[in-house]
Enzyme design. Structure first.
Site, PDB file in Angstrom:
ATOM      1  N   ARG A   5       0.855  -1.195   0.000  1.00  0.00           N
ATOM      2  CA  ARG A   5       0.000   0.000   0.000  1.00  0.00           C
ATOM      3  C   ARG A   5       0.890   1.244   0.000  1.00  0.00           C
ATOM      4  O   ARG A   5       1.624   1.479   0.981  1.00  0.00           O
ATOM      5  CB  ARG A   5      -0.917   0.011   1.226  1.00  0.00           C
ATOM      6  CG  ARG A   5      -1.872  -1.188   1.313  1.00  0.00           C
ATOM      7  CD  ARG A   5      -2.999  -1.102   0.298  1.00  0.00           C
ATOM      8  NE  ARG A   5      -3.809  -2.300   0.258  1.00  0.00           N
ATOM      9  CZ  ARG A   5      -4.879  -2.514   1.031  1.00  0.00           C
ATOM     10  NH1 ARG A   5      -5.239  -1.612   1.934  1.00  0.00           N
ATOM     11  NH2 ARG A   5      -5.584  -3.630   0.914  1.00  0.00           N
ATOM     12  N   GLU A  52       0.630   4.252   0.777  1.00  0.00           N
ATOM     13  CA  GLU A  52      -0.083   5.280   1.538  1.00  0.00           C
ATOM     14  C   GLU A  52       0.893   5.960   2.485  1.00  0.00           C
ATOM     15  O   GLU A  52       1.556   5.296   3.296  1.00  0.00           O
ATOM     16  CB  GLU A  52      -1.239   4.644   2.323  1.00  0.00           C
ATOM     17  CG  GLU A  52      -2.292   3.998   1.422  1.00  0.00           C
ATOM     18  CD  GLU A  52      -3.342   3.229   2.225  1.00  0.00           C
ATOM     19  OE1 GLU A  52      -3.159   3.096   3.456  1.00  0.00           O
ATOM     20  OE2 GLU A  52      -4.318   2.772   1.621  1.00  0.00           O
ATOM     21  N   ARG A  65      -0.368   2.289  13.375  1.00  0.00           N
ATOM     22  CA  ARG A  65      -1.057   1.073  12.933  1.00  0.00           C
ATOM     23  C   ARG A  65      -1.037   0.872  11.420  1.00  0.00           C
ATOM     24  O   ARG A  65      -1.726   0.003  10.919  1.00  0.00           O
ATOM     25  CB  ARG A  65      -2.497   1.065  13.439  1.00  0.00           C
ATOM     26  CG  ARG A  65      -3.364   2.203  12.967  1.00  0.00           C
ATOM     27  CD  ARG A  65      -4.732   2.158  13.626  1.00  0.00           C
ATOM     28  NE  ARG A  65      -5.679   3.105  13.015  1.00  0.00           N
ATOM     29  CZ  ARG A  65      -6.927   2.814  12.685  1.00  0.00           C
ATOM     30  NH1 ARG A  65      -7.392   1.599  12.895  1.00  0.00           N
ATOM     31  NH2 ARG A  65      -7.718   3.722  12.166  1.00  0.00           N
ATOM     32  N   HIS A  66      -0.232   1.673  10.689  1.00  0.00           N
ATOM     33  CA  HIS A  66      -0.169   1.533   9.231  1.00  0.00           C
ATOM     34  C   HIS A  66       1.228   1.120   8.779  1.00  0.00           C
ATOM     35  O   HIS A  66       2.238   1.590   9.312  1.00  0.00           O
ATOM     36  CB  HIS A  66      -0.543   2.848   8.537  1.00  0.00           C
ATOM     37  CG  HIS A  66      -2.012   3.122   8.529  1.00  0.00           C
ATOM     38  ND1 HIS A  66      -2.634   3.882   9.480  1.00  0.00           N
ATOM     39  CD2 HIS A  66      -2.991   2.709   7.677  1.00  0.00           C
ATOM     40  CE1 HIS A  66      -3.931   3.955   9.234  1.00  0.00           C
ATOM     41  NE2 HIS A  66      -4.170   3.239   8.149  1.00  0.00           N
ATOM     42  N   GLU A 111      -9.848  -2.031  13.823  1.00  0.00           N
ATOM     43  CA  GLU A 111     -10.135  -2.911  12.696  1.00  0.00           C
ATOM     44  C   GLU A 111      -8.982  -3.848  12.398  1.00  0.00           C
ATOM     45  O   GLU A 111      -7.825  -3.441  12.362  1.00  0.00           O
ATOM     46  CB  GLU A 111     -10.418  -2.066  11.450  1.00  0.00           C
ATOM     47  CG  GLU A 111     -10.677  -2.878  10.191  1.00  0.00           C
ATOM     48  CD  GLU A 111     -10.293  -2.120   8.927  1.00  0.00           C
ATOM     49  OE1 GLU A 111      -9.940  -2.776   7.946  1.00  0.00           O
ATOM     50  OE2 GLU A 111     -10.331  -0.872   8.936  1.00  0.00           O
ATOM     51  N   SER A 129     -11.421  -6.656   6.814  1.00  0.00           N
ATOM     52  CA  SER A 129     -12.450  -6.025   5.994  1.00  0.00           C
ATOM     53  C   SER A 129     -12.914  -7.035   4.959  1.00  0.00           C
ATOM     54  O   SER A 129     -12.103  -7.788   4.400  1.00  0.00           O
ATOM     55  CB  SER A 129     -11.885  -4.779   5.299  1.00  0.00           C
ATOM     56  OG  SER A 129     -12.875  -4.111   4.570  1.00  0.00           O
ATOM     57  N   ARG A 140      -1.507  -6.582  12.091  1.00  0.00           N
ATOM     58  CA  ARG A 140      -2.466  -5.858  12.917  1.00  0.00           C
ATOM     59  C   ARG A 140      -3.146  -6.795  13.918  1.00  0.00           C
ATOM     60  O   ARG A 140      -3.449  -6.400  15.047  1.00  0.00           O
ATOM     61  CB  ARG A 140      -3.506  -5.147  12.050  1.00  0.00           C
ATOM     62  CG  ARG A 140      -4.303  -4.128  12.831  1.00  0.00           C
ATOM     63  CD  ARG A 140      -5.183  -3.278  11.947  1.00  0.00           C
ATOM     64  NE  ARG A 140      -4.436  -2.289  11.190  1.00  0.00           N
ATOM     65  CZ  ARG A 140      -5.004  -1.316  10.477  1.00  0.00           C
ATOM     66  NH1 ARG A 140      -6.330  -1.231  10.423  1.00  0.00           N
ATOM     67  NH2 ARG A 140      -4.276  -0.451   9.821  1.00  0.00           N
TER      68      ARG A 140
END
Length: 609
Positions: free
Chosen positions: A379, A381, A387-388, A531, A534, A583
């Site tokens: 990712r 991002e 948490r990323h 979370e 998903s 996670r």
């Protein structure tokens, strides 16, 4: 007449008086009383003393060449003898020094055969292990050593261990060290000077002083009962017979493993003492991650991560799934709304897969009715949060459904139950080690799936004082945490599911809700209000998914064309989920940063080591 004044001056000299006196009293008196006429003429007095007192005998005969040669030969012989004695003395001194050096030298040791080990020195660095032979030495696990008779290797047993030097203390004629295996199994070993063999003992002590902590060593010792507080084996220790360094660690390390193993509470409480423990920053730890992972809790975290993958597989295999492996180089984006890494692919642009989503669904079209994959997810991002990550490990599954996505939620719930229950039993030792440094409680969960629908979630958050607007926006981190706390209070579970998310915040492949297109047949799963998963029922109708893609303004490239085409050839209705491994580890263990759950984390600021 010759003047007597010079003579008087001459005789008044102390040196002359001594010279004359040396001839005896009578000669001296006669000389001093001699008439002036007998005084030595001036010309004679001016001659050198060596001439005036020279013997009046006839000159010696000139030596022959043979005599001269003999004298020279004698002189050279005496000189040669002197040099010989000097060289002999030096040789004896050198031989003595060489003997002492040889006696004290500690050579490298090469173990070719255990049957020959009595001919090897009991100390010294091991020659570089280059697969020369298999010596036949049998190495044992520290955990199998004990002080009781029922231990696998109890008192009186002689064993070989390979481990890491956790600590060492040499004082006088004794040494105590702790050997570590698997990061958290430790045993004490000791050596004491042998009065019957002092030279060998001194040599062993000398070698032990050269060992550095964190070095890999081979140690042979005899198990004996003991009361030990500094090791995990507390009823036994080893008496060292042989020890060899296999790989020496630098004497100065970036930080000590024992410092990396301290809890934040322990470090904090030490700050007001005379010897505060150092605070190790996250970047220092990650720059030397291999060293950080030697700390027992950090090492155990990696083992729990492995356990979760194992349990994930076990559960899904038992529920009829097949493991697949999908491409990570793809022609286009696999997740709308997620940043993508691009790379040159022989003149065209390819992407690193943001998930195996499209290929999982095409697997269903291939009549692989239940599939899962464990693989990397990328990712792009620029999220610098706790948490990323830019790369993580995805636990993905996809399955055909008959009528409702609840079929999938039940499968996923059973899978998480299997993970949660077995972690606490089969990996209890690792969890105990982790919780010594990072405090946490086991995750609570319900026997059947705890599913909240979106409207209920909105109502709970409004009660907690949040302004939810039109209720069509995604949840913030604070809202997720508040929802998790409320669910724990109301339903007594840390693990729950929230479904019916608004369609506008879900990917294009999500099936819309049949009664209200503003919402979708999608769901997220949470641990402790954050979370971890998903998923959704997928839109398997080619026309409908094309319509949704167009509504979201996504260009249908080659990758999406083949994806949609697989539906045109007939496909079962299906649903699935994507889970972030790191996670799950991070939240299950109550860690403060997801990077602690990743072996070598990748974030916007880190691509090494």
């Amino acid at each position: 007449m010759v003047s007597t004044t010079p003579m008087l001056l001459f005789l008044s000299s102390a040196g002359v008086r001594r010279a004359v006196g040396s001839f005896g009293p009578s000669v001296a008196t006669a000389f001093l009383n001699a008439p002036t006429s007998t005084v030595m003429p001036m010309a004679t007095r001016q001659q050198p003393l060596s001439t005036r007192f020279m013997s009046t005998d006839a000159p010696a005969e000139e030596k022959t060449e043979e005599e001269k040669a003999a004298i020279k030969a004698q002189r050279e012989a005496r000189k040669a003898e002197k040099e010989r004695k000097k060289a002999e003395k030096a040789a004896k001194k050198a031989a003595k020094a060489a003997a002492e050096e040889a006696a004290n030298r500690i050579d490298d040791v090469t173990y070719l055969s255990a049957s020959e080990q009595d001919s090897y020195e009991p100390m010294g660095d091991m020659s570089v292990v280059m697969s020369r032979s298999r010596s036949g030495r049998e190495f044992v696990n520290v955990g199998d050593i004990g002080g009781s008779d029922d231990a696998k290797y109890g008192p009186g047993k002689t064993v070989w261990l390979r481990g890491r030097l956790n600590s060492i203390r040499v004082k006088g004629g004794s040494c105590f060290l702790v050997l570590r295996q698997n990061s958290f199994d430790t045993v004490q070993a000791c050596f004491f000077k042998d009065k019957e063999n002092p030279e060998q003992s001194a040599k062993m002590i000398k070698y032990l002083k050269t060992l550095t902590t964190e070095s890999m060593v081979d140690l042979e010792g005899t198990v004996t009962t003991a009361d030990v507080r500094s090791a995990s084996i507390q009823d036994a220790e080893l008496v060292i017979k042989r020890i060899h360094s296999v790989s020496k660690a630098d004497a100065m390390l970036p930080f000590l493993v024992e410092d990396a193993a301290r809890s934040e509470k322990e470090v904090e409480e030490s700050q007001d003492t005379d010897r505060p423990f150092p605070r190790l920053g996250q970047e220092l730890r990650l720059d030397h991650r291999w060293l950080d992972l030697r700390a027992p809790a950090n090492n155990a975290i990696m083992r729990v991560q492995s356990a979760i993958c194992q349990l994930f597989r076990e559960s899904l295999y038992s529920q009829g799934f097949v493991e697949i492996h999908t491409p990570k180089l793809i022609a286009g984006e696999s997740e709308s709304g997620a940043g993508v890494f691009t790379t040159d692919y022989f003149g065209t642009t390819a992407c690193l897969a943001q998930s195996p989503q499209l290929y999982k669904q095409m697997a269903i079209s291939s009549d692989l009715d239940r599939v899962f994959e464990i693989g990397p997810v990328f990712r792009a991002e620029n999220s610098n949060t706790r948490r990323h990550l830019c790369e993580f490990t995805g636990l993905d599954l996809e399955m055909s459904i008959n009528e409702h996505y609840m079929e999938t939620l039940e499968v996923v719930h059973n899978m998480f139950k299997h993970i949660f229950e077995n972690l606490e039993t089969r990996w209890a030792k690792e969890l105990e080690v982790i919780r010594t440094q990072y405090e946490s409680e086991p995750v609570t969960f319900t026997d059947e799936p705890c599913v909240l629908h979106w409207p209920e979630g909105m109502a709970i958050l409004k009660e907690k004082g949040f302004d939810m607007g039109d209720e069509l926006g995604d949840l913030t981190g604070a809202q997720e945490l508040a929802l998790g706390a409320a669910v724990k209070e109301k339903y007594g579970t840390d693990f729950f599911m929230l479904d019916k998310y608004p369609s506008n915040i879900r990917p294009f492949y999500t099936m819309p809700d049949p009664t209200d297109a503003r919402f979708s047949n999608s769901y997220d799963m949470f641990i402790r209000g954050q979370e971890i998963c998903s998923g959704a029922q997928r839109c398997h109708d080619p026309e409908l998914v094309t319509e949704i893609i167009n509504q979201k303004g996504i260009e249908i490239g080659d990758g999406l064309k083949t994806y949609i085409e697989s539906f045109r050839h007939g496909v079962s209705p299906h649903a699935g989920a994507g889970i972030g491994l790191e996670r799950v580890v991070f939240l299950y263990l109550g860690l403060d940063n997801v990077r602690k759950a990743s072996m070598f984390p990748r974030d916007p600021n880190r691509c090494t080591p």
